[in-house]
Motif scaffolding. Structure first.
Motif, PDB file in Angstrom:
ATOM      1  N   MET A 158       0.714  -1.180  -0.019  1.00 49.85           N
ATOM      2  CA  MET A 158       0.060   0.191  -0.102  1.00 49.85           C
ATOM      3  C   MET A 158       0.916   1.338   0.035  1.00 49.85           C
ATOM      4  SD  MET A 158      -2.990   1.008   2.736  1.00 49.85           S
ATOM      5  CE  MET A 158      -4.121  -0.034   1.643  1.00 49.85           C
ATOM      6  N   LYS A 186       4.745  -3.474  -6.576  1.00 54.64           N
ATOM      7  CA  LYS A 186       3.465  -3.338  -5.822  1.00 54.64           C
ATOM      8  C   LYS A 186       2.382  -3.240  -6.794  1.00 54.64           C
ATOM      9  CE  LYS A 186       5.074  -2.990  -1.362  1.00 54.64           C
ATOM     10  NZ  LYS A 186       4.487  -4.083  -0.646  1.00 54.64           N
ATOM     11  N   ASP A 195      -3.501  -1.487  -7.896  1.00 52.68           N
ATOM     12  CA  ASP A 195      -4.755  -1.079  -7.180  1.00 52.68           C
ATOM     13  C   ASP A 195      -4.374  -1.047  -5.723  1.00 52.68           C
ATOM     14  OD1 ASP A 195      -3.971  -3.654  -6.305  1.00 52.68           O
ATOM     15  OD2 ASP A 195      -6.112  -4.524  -6.778  1.00 52.68           O
ATOM     16  N   ARG A 196      -3.283  -0.882  -5.350  1.00 57.34           N
ATOM     17  CA  ARG A 196      -2.927  -0.574  -3.950  1.00 57.34           C
ATOM     18  C   ARG A 196      -2.363   0.680  -3.639  1.00 57.34           C
ATOM     19  NH1 ARG A 196      -1.575  -5.810  -1.231  1.00 57.34           N
ATOM     20  NH2 ARG A 196      -3.725  -6.918  -1.675  1.00 57.34           N
ATOM     21  N   LYS A 248      -6.305   0.806   7.807  1.00 59.99           N
ATOM     22  CA  LYS A 248      -7.334   0.554   6.370  1.00 59.99           C
ATOM     23  C   LYS A 248      -8.394  -0.196   7.142  1.00 59.99           C
ATOM     24  CE  LYS A 248      -7.290  -1.307   1.969  1.00 59.99           C
ATOM     25  NZ  LYS A 248      -7.521  -0.473   0.755  1.00 59.99           N
TER      26      LYS A 248
END
Length: 118
Positions: free
Chosen positions: A1, A33, A36-37, A110
């Motif tokens: 993230m 990574k 979508d993060r 989160k």
């Protein structure tokens, strides 16, 4: 993230939605990574100075879990991000500064908890 935070004294017109998407994609690839993060913020039009000059410039902050914790890793990330920024924004390398922050899972919230528990 990962968290990508770009500050610049360039005008907002220099940072289209397409640029933000490309920056996200470049950073995701550089850091290994999933796209979508990614979390990306671009802050244009700021009063800024790098190296004693207020000429066009960018300060990029990169914070991520597990991938920004060594000099060797950040050397590779830096090369890829510098290549992208110089190409896309027409800046020379001396007008760009990147700061890497190593983040621990317990430092990122989160979904009502922290990443450690997800």
């Amino acid at each position: 993230m990962p968290f990508i935070d770009l500050h610049s004294n360039l005008p907002a017109a220099s940072f289209s939605e397409d640029f933000v998407r490309k920056l996200s994609s470049c950073a995701a690839a550089a850091l290994g990574k999933p796209e979508d993060r990614m979390n990306v913020v671009v802050k244009p039009g700021l009063p800024m100075l790098i190296g004693g000059s207020c000429s066009p410039c960018v300060m990029l902050s990169v914070a991520a879990i597990d991938v920004t914790d060594t000099a060797e890793k950040n050397k590779g990330h830096s090369a890829k991000l510098f290549a992208f920024l110089t190409k896309e924004l027409g800046l020379t390398e001396d007008r760009i500064v990147i700061v890497f922050h190593a983040v621990q899972p317990h430092q990122v919230g989160k979904m009502g908890t922290v990443v450690s528990f997800l």
